[in-house]
Design a protein around this motif. Structure first.
Motif, short mmCIF file in Angstrom:
data_model
loop_
_atom_site.label_atom_id
_atom_site.label_comp_id
_atom_site.label_asym_id
_atom_site.label_seq_id
_atom_site.Cartn_x
_atom_site.Cartn_y
_atom_site.Cartn_z
N ALA A 39 0.86 -1.20 -0.11
CA ALA A 39 0.17 -0.04 -0.01
C ALA A 39 0.83 1.13 -0.04
CB ALA A 39 -1.05 0.13 1.18
N ARG A 40 2.11 1.05 -0.19
CA ARG A 40 3.10 1.97 -0.12
C ARG A 40 4.11 2.09 -1.07
NH1 ARG A 40 6.94 3.30 3.96
NH2 ARG A 40 7.27 5.41 3.75
N PHE A 41 4.69 3.03 -1.92
CA PHE A 41 5.58 2.42 -3.10
C PHE A 41 6.52 3.90 -3.43
CE2 PHE A 41 1.54 2.48 -5.02
CZ PHE A 41 1.48 3.41 -5.86
N ARG A 42 7.53 3.70 -3.85
CA ARG A 42 8.40 4.72 -4.27
C ARG A 42 8.04 4.72 -5.92
NH1 ARG A 42 12.29 6.32 -1.61
NH2 ARG A 42 12.73 4.06 -0.87
N ALA A 43 7.97 5.91 -6.36
CA ALA A 43 7.51 6.16 -8.01
C ALA A 43 8.07 7.53 -8.58
CB ALA A 43 5.74 6.26 -8.04
N ARG A 44 8.27 7.32 -9.80
CA ARG A 44 8.48 8.60 -10.58
C ARG A 44 7.32 8.92 -11.46
NH1 ARG A 44 14.07 9.34 -13.63
NH2 ARG A 44 14.87 9.66 -11.32
N LEU A 45 6.82 10.23 -11.54
CA LEU A 45 5.51 10.31 -12.18
C LEU A 45 5.69 11.84 -12.94
CD1 LEU A 45 3.84 12.83 -10.38
CD2 LEU A 45 3.31 10.89 -9.07
N VAL A 46 5.00 12.01 -13.98
CA VAL A 46 4.65 13.18 -14.33
C VAL A 46 3.55 13.87 -14.16
CG1 VAL A 46 4.22 12.15 -16.75
CG2 VAL A 46 4.98 14.54 -16.72
N TRP A 47 3.41 15.20 -13.82
CA TRP A 47 1.90 15.84 -13.49
C TRP A 47 1.50 16.74 -14.52
CZ3 TRP A 47 -1.54 13.91 -10.27
CH2 TRP A 47 -2.52 15.07 -9.95
N LEU A 48 0.55 16.53 -15.08
CA LEU A 48 -0.35 17.42 -15.89
C LEU A 48 -1.51 18.10 -15.42
CD1 LEU A 48 -0.39 14.50 -18.69
CD2 LEU A 48 1.36 16.39 -18.42
N GLY A 49 -2.11 18.00 -14.19
CA GLY A 49 -3.22 18.66 -13.82
C GLY A 49 -2.73 20.39 -13.56
N ARG A 50 -3.84 20.83 -13.64
CA ARG A 50 -3.91 22.38 -13.65
C ARG A 50 -3.51 22.81 -12.25
NH1 ARG A 50 -7.19 22.75 -18.19
NH2 ARG A 50 -6.19 23.80 -19.62
N ILE B 184 -2.91 8.71 -12.30
CA ILE B 184 -3.52 9.40 -11.19
C ILE B 184 -4.66 10.20 -11.75
CG2 ILE B 184 -3.39 10.94 -9.15
CD1 ILE B 184 -0.65 9.92 -8.87
N VAL B 185 -6.07 10.09 -11.22
CA VAL B 185 -7.58 10.93 -11.69
C VAL B 185 -7.54 11.62 -10.58
CG1 VAL B 185 -9.67 10.39 -12.36
CG2 VAL B 185 -7.97 8.42 -12.78
N ASP B 186 -7.90 13.00 -10.95
CA ASP B 186 -8.45 13.76 -10.24
C ASP B 186 -9.78 14.28 -10.46
OD1 ASP B 186 -8.68 16.15 -8.11
OD2 ASP B 186 -7.08 17.25 -9.01
N GLY B 187 -10.72 13.94 -9.61
CA GLY B 187 -12.02 14.13 -10.26
C GLY B 187 -12.30 13.32 -11.42
N PHE B 188 -12.86 13.64 -12.38
CA PHE B 188 -13.00 13.02 -13.63
C PHE B 188 -11.77 12.79 -14.64
CE2 PHE B 188 -17.20 15.45 -12.52
CZ PHE B 188 -17.60 14.02 -11.82
N ASP B 189 -10.62 13.77 -14.30
CA ASP B 189 -9.69 13.75 -15.25
C ASP B 189 -8.26 12.94 -14.91
OD1 ASP B 189 -11.17 15.46 -16.78
OD2 ASP B 189 -10.65 16.98 -15.00
N TYR C 224 -7.12 4.09 -19.62
CA TYR C 224 -7.89 4.96 -20.24
C TYR C 224 -8.61 5.80 -19.53
CZ TYR C 224 -6.91 1.65 -24.03
OH TYR C 224 -5.91 1.06 -24.96
N LYS C 225 -9.32 7.03 -20.05
CA LYS C 225 -10.14 8.06 -19.07
C LYS C 225 -11.70 7.24 -19.27
CE LYS C 225 -12.75 12.08 -19.41
NZ LYS C 225 -12.42 12.83 -18.23
N THR C 226 -12.11 6.85 -18.00
CA THR C 226 -13.06 6.14 -17.96
C THR C 226 -14.15 6.91 -16.65
OG1 THR C 226 -12.23 4.71 -16.15
CG2 THR C 226 -12.54 3.87 -18.47
N ASP C 227 -13.68 7.79 -16.33
CA ASP C 227 -14.56 8.91 -15.48
C ASP C 227 -15.13 10.08 -16.16
OD1 ASP C 227 -13.37 7.96 -12.38
OD2 ASP C 227 -11.75 7.80 -13.83
N PHE C 228 -16.38 10.40 -15.97
CA PHE C 228 -16.90 11.32 -16.78
C PHE C 228 -18.00 11.96 -15.98
CE2 PHE C 228 -19.26 7.31 -17.05
CZ PHE C 228 -20.42 7.70 -16.78
N ALA C 229 -17.89 13.48 -16.29
CA ALA C 229 -19.19 14.25 -15.15
C ALA C 229 -20.55 14.01 -16.12
CB ALA C 229 -18.56 15.85 -15.44
N PRO C 230 -21.56 14.30 -15.03
CA PRO C 230 -22.66 14.13 -15.28
C PRO C 230 -23.03 14.92 -16.48
CG PRO C 230 -22.72 14.47 -12.81
CD PRO C 230 -21.22 14.41 -13.44
#
Lengths: 596, 299
Positions: free
Chosen positions: A319-330, A405-410, B193-199
């Motif tokens: 449940a814990r790990f070391r990772a390298r990631l690239v972030w694209l979120g605003r 990594i998904v934030d909200g719907f994105d 893939y993107k599988t989450d979507f807003a209402p």
């Protein structure tokens, strides 16, 4: 040509990257024109279009199909282009060079196994030349050829080419990557793309096309340990088979093999490989196939687990790990926010625990005091998931070591797991694995019990502050459910602590306390019961422990009163008064479908 | 260790498409597949049967413009009954009634596509338009009571068809009013893939994005997938290369009589360098691309 031999040709996916305006689309357009890959009339149509709109003709217009792209003269969205050489078929992905569209470049790069990186001979190495190089080598396109383009603008000079090749080669070396080739080209005039250049007799290496042809194909993963992320377990009307479906990422499997599922540790012997309209030849599947299998005894596994094979190296479970990631979120990746992690077919809550360093992938400027990760940054960090997941370090098995990594719907970032890290829940989970490896499945399936009892087995955790009326609420819920005909049992945590855990009183090992209660719960739930457990002030770590011992879909956690800030969204708050609390809990359990 | 057999590029295309179909099935409880009766979406239907062991666990949507070649409709209903498919047919009855179509001379080709295909599709997806479902017992179409919107729509578009499709994602979100926001496409990392979507939004899923026309025919040949006979020369020296509405789709000069002959013609023969959609008139009317149509929701 016989249709069959042509079909057996290899196919390779190549991404074309580099800084904006260094001529990627021109290089690709020219390559298409010079290899005869364009449909009849296409070149003439684009020329006529340019004339009509008073624009000079550019090969890039062959690819930049969008109206915005042609108006602005830049590529916005990656496009897939098909062409072939004498040796094999190619899918070229022409990626945009502007930093705003780095997400589109990544979409192209993660689908490719080789790359052409385009540099402008006159402008030299620019911000995104470096950033793209870094991301390419990080995200998996490891075979790179660098095209030094626009050689016509530096009078076809060898020294200009060599200086640039040395500068960029040094950058790649710094990030642990390497280009197989540096090639001087001109997209505008076609030099060294499909045909050798007469204007640069000093260059004796291959053309861009020959360099592509020289890239070795992807190595087969059939000899590696078997891995199949479970996409679903299908049982359709009128068909007795339960088919565990997925795509084999590595290794091989056949009837008679023992499959082990992670993270649950459940096992089963493969009865047969299941495909439509008939199983594969030899009844064996290898890396790359989208397939399925049935088991001799039904085993209750679900989507998100990774199927492995007994006798081979198992995946890591942690449940814990070391990772390298690239972030694209605003918004930056923050340690104070909950996200969702997707890996293979698993989906689990995740939090950023710490950042070792955040890196500007172009300047390579590292910030070792960063606590969050900003847009377009690359970071080495520690992530913590809300329950244990199965994976492989990316060096061992790329497909089972990559995540988003998904934030909200994105989808806001993606990365690679380097290694599992120890924590309380994964240590305890080894015991869960051992239990499941030895578990004797009853001949009566959970579905049969569900049908008989008219309910799904569930664990109802009722917690709250010391002094809250959680125990009263728990007993009242039990009484109400019992009166309604449910098979329900209340387990006060004290009953377990002073019996099952008697040996631990002196040691005060809280984690082991919780693990044992979870194991008792597991047995009672396997018998089909709805089990109600009350305990004061369960923490997030406690909940992770429960989730690693018991199917998280079967757990509901209520907090009587107002939960602390850290648990918001992880528990269901119910009123402090017993009557309304019980009503709220009953409604929630029914909504979740635990009983009709 | 047994040696793995060499993998054919068609196997790789097939595996990826099946993987995508299974991901879509897991992610979208309200999922449907567009079936135009053409070769591409019929290949996709075959792949769905493979993915789900002979069953298709979601409905198929056919948009009937009323100008389809009659043989296509007969073929649709025959396969639907044989393979026990849940058929949903959508149609823009208002536009047809008002004769707002290109064949009626009322609007141009692009506007006609917009009304009879895009609008009809959007209305079926949202549930605002009539959905007719096939009763497998009687073989008749009946109005559907289901008005819930779909949240995942599987479409058989291919990147090699035209410019904007070459820029698509496997999982491609459609925003409010079902528009394709090209500048806002999400990143697509590997096969996560993107599988989450807003209402109020939905996701288009494209399992055939990497297939070329020749791959589709080679796969039809290999898998013996039944296809409409309009694709083959019946002795007139002409056949359809791409099927649409009869007023806007024209046959090509070709004597190919079966999938193997079509493969040969595409690889080395006379169609080697001719774009597939050159027989589709609406493409030319959109400045050589389908961008305007596709932004509004066209397949």
């Amino acid at each position: 040509m016989d249709a069959k031999t042509a079909a057996a040709r290899e196919s390779l996916r190549v991404v074309v990257t580099g800084h904006v305006d260094h001529g990627k689309s021109t290089v690709v357009g020219r390559l298409l024109a010079d290899t005869g890959a364009l449909p009849k009339g296409k070149l003439e149509r684009v020329r006529a279009y340019c004339e009509r709109h008073g624009k000079p003709f550019e090969y890039a217009f062959l690819l930049d199909a969008l109206k915005d792209e042609q108006a602005q003269g830049i590529t916005i969205e990656s496009s897939r282009i098909f062409f072939k050489s004498a040796r094999r078929d190619y899918v070229l992905v022409d990626a945009p060079g502007h930093v705003e569209f780095i997400k589109n470049m990544i979409s192209g790069a993660t689908q490719a196994s080789a790359a052409l990186l385009v540099l402008d001979a006159k402008e030299g190495v620019q911000e995104n030349s470096r950033r793209h190089g870094y991301l390419l080598s990080m995200l998996g396109a490891r075979r790179i050829a660098v095209l030094v383009n626009k050689m016509d603008l530096v009078d076809w000079r060898e020294d200009a080419f060599k200086r640039l090749a040395a500068e960029y080669g040094a950058f790649l070396e710094r990030i642990g990557a390497r280009a197989e080739r540096f090639i001087p080209v001109s997209g505008l005039h076609g030099d060294n793309l499909a045909a050798p250049s007469a204007r640069m007799p000093w260059y004796r290496g291959p053309t861009a096309l020959a360099a592509l042809d020289a890239f070795a194909p992807e190595p087969s993963l059939a000899a590696r340990p078997f891995r199949m992320p479970v996409q679903g377990v299908y049982q359709f009307d009128g068909d007795a088979r339960r088919v565990v479906a997925g795509t084999v990422e590595s290794g091989t499997l056949a009837a008679g093999d023992e499959a082990v599922f992670y993270p649950s540790g459940k096992t089963g012997v493969v009865r047969s490989i299941e495909e439509f309209p008939r199983p594969p030849k030899g009844g064996r599947v290898f890396a790359g196939s989208a397939t399925g299998f049935s088991l001799v005894q039904p085993v209750y596994v679900r989507r998100g687990e990774i199927a492995a094979r007994r006798g081979e190296k198992p995946p890591a479970v942690a449940a814990r790990f070391r990772a390298r990631l690239v972030w694209l979120g605003r918004a930056p990746l923050s340690p104070r926010k909950d996200y969702v992690l997707k890996l293979g077919t698993a989906r689990v809550g995740v939090r950023l625990e710490s950042v070792a360093r955040a890196l500007d992938a172009s300047s390579l400027k590292a910030d070792r005091r960063a606590t969050s990760v900003a847009r377009h940054e690359v970071a080495d960090c520690v992530l913590r998931t809300a329950g244990v997941i199965a994976f492989d370090p990316v060096e061992e098995n790329a497909a089972c070591g990559r995540f988003v990594i998904v934030d909200g719907f994105d989808v806001c970032g993606g990365g690679l797991i380097q290694e599992a890290l120890p924590d309380a829940s994964s240590l305890r989970h080894e015991k869960v694995l051992a239990r499941n490896l030895k578990w004797q499945e009853s001949a009566i399936s959970p579905e049969k019990r569900e049908a008989r009892y008219g309910q799904k087995a569930a664990l109802v955790l009722i917690t709250g502050a010391r002094g809250s009326r959680r125990k009263e609420a728990a007993k009242e819920l039990e009484a109400r459910l019992f009166a309604a005909g449910r098979h329900v049992y209340f387990l006060g945590i004290g009953s377990a602590l002073y019996g099952v855990n008697a040996d631990l009183r002196a040691a005060g090992d809280h984690v082991e306390d919780i693990r044992r209660v979870a194991e008792v719960a597991h047995i009672l739930m396997d018998s089909g019961l709805v089990l109600i457990v009350s305990a004061s002030e369960l923490t997030e770590e406690d909940l992770v422990l429960f989730r690693s011992a018991i199917d998280p879909d079967r757990i509901e956690t209520f907090w009587v009163g107002s939960p602390p800030a850290g648990l918001k969204g992880k528990v269901v708050a119910v009123p402090g008064k017993t009557g309304p609390a019980v009503a709220a809990m009953r409604k929630r359990l029914a909504d979740r479908g635990f009983y009709p | 260790m047994r040696r793995a057999p060499a993998r054919d590029p068609l196997d790789a295309l097939e595996s990826r498409a099946i993987f995508i179909l299974r991901e879509a099935y897991a992610a979208f409880p309200r999922l449907a597949m567009l079936w135009s009766i053409g070769k591409d979406s019929t290949v996709m239907l075959h792949l769905a049967r493979k993915a789900f062991l002979g069953r298709v666990p979601f409905p198929l949507i056919h948009i009937d413009t009323s100008f389809k070649i009659p043989e296509m409709i007969a073929y649709r209903d025959k396969l639907a009954r044989e393979w026990k498919l849940r058929m949903i047919v959508g149609r823009n009855d208002a536009a047809l009634k008002a004769r707002k179509t290109f064949p009626d001379g009322a609007v141009d080709r692009l506007a006609c596509c917009g009304l009879l295909k895009t609008q009809a599709l959007k209305d079926v997806v949202s549930g605002e338009g009539a959905r007719r479902v096939l009763n497998l017992r009687t073989g008749r179409y009946e109005p559907s009571r289901d008005k819930e919107p779909f949240t995942g729509i599987i479409a058989g578009i291919r990147a090699d068809e035209e410019g904007t499709r070459s820029k698509e994602r496997y999982f491609s979100p459609r925003g409010v009013a079902q528009r394709w926001e090209l500048g806002e496409q999400p990143p697509e990392f590997w096969s996560l893939y993107k599988t989450d979507f807003a209402p109020g939004t939905h996701v288009r899923i494209h399992p055939l994005l990497d297939w070329r026309e020749v791959d589709v025919w080679d796969y039809i040949r290999r898998e013996k997938i039944p296809t409409v006979s309009l694709y083959y020369d019946q002795g007139t020296g002409k056949r359809y290369r791409s099927l649409g509405c009869y007023p806007c789709t024209f046959p090509v000069e070709s004597t190919a009589r079966n999938p193997a002959e079509i493969v040969a013609e595409l690889r080395t023969g006379k169609l080697k360098d001719v774009a597939e959609r050159s027989g589709r008139a609406q493409d030319a009317d959109d400045g050589g691309t389908l961008e305007s149509l596709r932004r509004e929701g066209y397949m």
